[in-house]
Design an enzyme around this catalytic site. Structure first.
Site, mmCIF file in Angstrom:
data_model
loop_
_atom_site.group_PDB
_atom_site.id
_atom_site.type_symbol
_atom_site.label_atom_id
_atom_site.label_comp_id
_atom_site.label_asym_id
_atom_site.label_seq_id
_atom_site.Cartn_x
_atom_site.Cartn_y
_atom_site.Cartn_z
ATOM 1 N N CYS A 147 0.768 -1.307 0.005
ATOM 2 C CA CYS A 147 -0.152 -0.123 -0.016
ATOM 3 C C CYS A 147 0.829 1.335 -0.017
ATOM 4 C CB CYS A 147 -0.979 0.042 1.234
ATOM 5 S SG CYS A 147 -1.671 -1.494 1.735
ATOM 6 N N ARG B 139 2.093 1.092 -5.839
ATOM 7 C CA ARG B 139 2.580 0.311 -4.520
ATOM 8 C C ARG B 139 1.358 -0.716 -4.112
ATOM 9 N NH1 ARG B 139 6.345 2.969 -1.393
ATOM 10 N NH2 ARG B 139 5.468 1.721 0.551
ATOM 11 N N TRP C 81 -2.898 -2.947 -1.497
ATOM 12 C CA TRP C 81 -2.624 -4.120 -1.818
ATOM 13 C C TRP C 81 -2.528 -5.159 -1.026
ATOM 14 C CZ3 TRP C 81 1.202 -7.920 -1.502
ATOM 15 C CH2 TRP C 81 1.535 -8.790 -2.570
ATOM 16 N N ASN D 95 0.225 1.432 6.355
ATOM 17 C CA ASN D 95 1.141 0.421 5.551
ATOM 18 C C ASN D 95 1.976 -0.454 6.293
ATOM 19 O OD1 ASN D 95 2.745 -0.572 3.342
ATOM 20 N ND2 ASN D 95 3.970 1.298 3.442
ATOM 21 N N GLY D 96 1.895 -1.853 6.122
ATOM 22 C CA GLY D 96 2.717 -2.585 6.600
ATOM 23 C C GLY D 96 1.896 -3.856 7.400
ATOM 24 N N GLU E 278 14.584 -13.788 -17.189
ATOM 25 C CA GLU E 278 13.847 -12.370 -17.207
ATOM 26 C C GLU E 278 12.687 -12.190 -18.173
ATOM 27 O OE1 GLU E 278 13.891 -10.149 -15.164
ATOM 28 O OE2 GLU E 278 12.913 -8.397 -16.417
ATOM 29 N N LYS F 266 8.649 -11.290 -17.499
ATOM 30 C CA LYS F 266 8.009 -10.526 -18.202
ATOM 31 C C LYS F 266 6.741 -10.971 -18.749
ATOM 32 C CE LYS F 266 9.254 -7.804 -16.620
ATOM 33 N NZ LYS F 266 10.485 -7.534 -15.930
ATOM 34 N N GLU G 205 3.968 -11.716 -15.947
ATOM 35 C CA GLU G 205 3.258 -11.044 -15.134
ATOM 36 C C GLU G 205 2.510 -9.930 -15.787
ATOM 37 O OE1 GLU G 205 6.149 -8.209 -12.972
ATOM 38 O OE2 GLU G 205 7.277 -8.396 -14.600
ATOM 39 N N HIS H 15 15.761 -33.292 -18.988
ATOM 40 C CA HIS H 15 15.977 -33.669 -17.564
ATOM 41 C C HIS H 15 14.557 -33.778 -16.666
ATOM 42 C CE1 HIS H 15 20.147 -34.526 -17.652
ATOM 43 N NE2 HIS H 15 20.442 -33.388 -17.976
ATOM 44 N N LYS I 226 4.127 -2.956 -7.360
ATOM 45 C CA LYS I 226 5.360 -2.577 -7.823
ATOM 46 C C LYS I 226 6.407 -2.711 -6.909
ATOM 47 C CE LYS I 226 8.231 -0.151 -10.998
ATOM 48 N NZ LYS I 226 8.587 -1.483 -11.814
#
Ligand code: F6R
Length: 587
Positions: free
Chosen positions: A5, A30, A77, A103-104, A466, A470, A473, A489, A582
């Site tokens: 948040c 956030r 969030w 926030n937390g 990477e 991308k 997400e 394998h 983010k």
């Protein structure tokens, strides 16, 4: 229920509702599953909150003529529990006279809830945060003032928190921070408080960065700071002048594509601020007995890249995913150099890793994008990416800038020159319109697929990792990366007719990786080759320029574009992917 948040507060002469909504919009990176505003109107406390984004609350709940000079606000969030109107912030006390945003995580919220329930408090949400407003209400019965009640309530909390509180009878906002960021913005007759300076930049250039246990009382242009552990403290006012000229989406539909396109400027921007710092880092890395690289998500992939280059330079280094760092604690000592890589500088796992390393006596160097962030502040030295704010949730220009910083360090260690212009022109080539148009072909093939595999070897494997992140997400297609040799394998069992496999080909590993591509194709796989040269095994060929150590940059940029276009084709907003935020400020 834990959250990361963004929070923002305002006390002044202007319309705080308008100001906090502008700030909140800038904090949506956030978290953006719900939003809320609490403000004083006459003698009353008004709370408006709902599931949705900032524009939803504006459209649905806040009349445009509403005006208030004392406001707190929140964008959320959620990590556990439901995303509902009730769980959105602000949270009020029983009488609706106190409101808080948080926030937390309040780790001991169950114990506090029990304590308060026994005293008759009724809770309306499932959140940990709601205990805070009730605790303040409870202590108002015994304490002399709102500030004293807040102080007592805050001192009961365990966990991480940035909190703002207001009450119907007060003309100030009270707040505290512990392990979650909080910054005060100062202006004549106005005060702003937010999770980061990005929210505050449209209003002021003067900031106070709060430290753990700083307790603040904020009035119109007046800020009182007291540290709950140290007593009265002075915190410096820092002037940060960031050009907001390129701040919006400009001509682009989304931040993600704007930020992808900005990658052509990344080299200049890094060099503009950090020329001498690259030398400092190279010297320190070369002389350290042990080097560790730590980061999360894309920033961890940058650590893999950094470690690959350091190995090439003959330097032993260990990349560690931030959330796993504590398991390596015993390896860290006073001879260790820990390089923390973080775009936001606020990722909880990275901060925790830094603190563990510091306790063990290690030196901390960091590579960060957000000036003033916790990671920057807690490091012995830092390099700024200096590429401007990245708003899209998917890291694009910041990932490239992390790679370029490692490349510059490597070149400096090796005593080799670096041709920034050549790299820039290769990046520009990859960003050209014709390349984007060509990518539509790949989008058409992938858009209906549920899975895609990506393979590479050496540096190309890092690109595959990477690239997979991308795709996942923003397009929600399951994408998984493997070293080329690993597929046989076990995972080869998943290849069926038409299963897409993106193959990253580089000079060094050409024969082996092409042979792995053949193994996939023989089993019906559809091969999308990323390579400077065409090969008969490719069903689609994405051409990239020839490259040496900058290979990963060349290989990842086309996939950033692909992921963006896939998201659009599937009707998703690539800037705000579902379930993500983010800045991951919870462990
Ligand atoms: C992926 C992405 C995330 C971040 C990760 C670390 O596109 O953006 O995986 O890389 O959350 O964030 P920072 O770099 O802010 O520490």
């Amino acid at each position: 229920m834990s959250k990361m948040c963004g929070i923002m507060g305002y006390v002044g002469n202007g319309n705080g509702i308008h100001a906090t909504l502008v700030g909140l919009k800038r904090l949506e990176y956030r978290g953006y599953d719900s939003v809320g505003v609490g403000y004083k109107k006459g003698g009353d406390l008004v709370i408006k909150k709902c599931v949705g984004r900032v524009e939803d609350i504006c459209r649905r709940l806040i009349p445009s003529e509403d005006h208030s000079t004392i406001v707190i606000s929140h964008t959320r969030w959620g990590t556990h529990g439901k995303i509902t109107d009730e769980n959105a912030h602000p949270h009020a006390d029983c009488q609706g006279k106190i409101a808080i945003v948080h926030n937390g995580i309040i780790e001991n919220f169950q114990d506090i809830k029990e304590f308060l329930s026994k005293r008759g408090h009724q809770f309306k949400s499932e959140t940990d945060s709601e205990v805070i407003s009730h605790l303040i209400e409870e202590y108002l019965k015994t304490e002399n003032s709102f500030e004293e009640a807040c102080k007592k309530a805050f001192s009961m909390l365990k966990g991480s928190f940035a909190i703002l509180a207001l009450a119907s009878g007060e003309d100030k906002i009270v707040g505290i921070r512990k392990d979650s960021p909080l910054v005060v913005g100062i202006k004549e007759n106005e005060s702003f408080i937010a999770s980061d300076i990005y929210a505050l930049l449209p209003f002021t250039k003067e900031f106070i960065f709060l430290q753990n246990y700083d307790f603040i009382t904020v009035g119109k242009g007046v800020v009182k700071i007291e540290n709950l552990k140290e007593g009265k403290v002075e915190r410096p006012v820092e002037v940060i002048d960031i050009n907001l000229e390129y701040d919006g989406k400009e001509k682009y539909h989304h931040f993600m594509i704007k930020e992808i396109m900005e990658q052509s400027e990344v080299i200049d921007r890094i060099l503009e601020k950090n020329n001498g710092k690259i030398e400092v880092f190279s010297k320190e890395i070369s002389s350290a007995k042990k080097v560790f690289l730590v980061g999360a998500g894309s920033s961890y992939h940058a650590c893999l890249y950094g470690s690959y280059l350091l190995t090439k330079a003959g330097i032993d280094s260990k990349p560690i995913v931030a959330s796993e760092f504590k398991h390596f604690e015993k390896l860290i000592d006073k001879d260790s150099l820990v390089i923390a890589v973080s775009q936001s500088g606020e990722t909880a796992d990275v901060i925790e890793a830094i603190r563990i390393a510091k306790k063990r006596g290690a030196k901390i160097f960091s590579i960060v994008n957000v000036y003033g962030s916790t990671v920057m502040r807690e490091s012995n030295d830092y390099i700024l990416m200096n590429v401007g704010f990245e708003v899209g949730v998917a890291a694009t220009k910041t990932f490239t800038s992390q790679l370029i910083i490692f490349l510059l360090i490597y070149k400096s260690i090796m005593g080799e020159g670096f041709d920034g212009r050549e790299l820039q022109s290769k990046i520009l080539d990859l960003l050209g319109r014709s390349r984007r148009e060509f990518m539509e072909k790949v989008v058409d093939y992938l858009k209906e697929k549920d899975h895609v595999f990506l393979i590479g070897r050496g540096l190309s494997f890092i690109s595959a990792e990477e690239a997979a992140l991308k795709i996942k997400e923003v397009s929600y297609i399951h994408a998984e990366a493997f070293p080329g040799g690993e597929l046989k394998h076990g995972t080869l069992a998943l290849i069926e007719n038409g299963t897409p496999c993106i193959v990253f080909v580089d000079r060094e590993n050409k024969d082996e990786i092409l042979s792995n591509a053949h193994e996939v194709k023989t089993r019906g796989g559809f091969i999308i080759g990323i390579s400077p040269e065409r090969d008969e095994v490719f069903d689609i060929w994405i051409k990239i320029p020839e490259a040496n150590e900058e290979l990963t940059i060349m290989q990842v940029i086309p996939i950033q574009i692909l992921a963006y276009l896939l998201a659009l084709k599937k009707g998703y907003n690539p800037d705000y992917p579902r379930n993500l935020a983010k800045s991951v400020t919870v462990k």
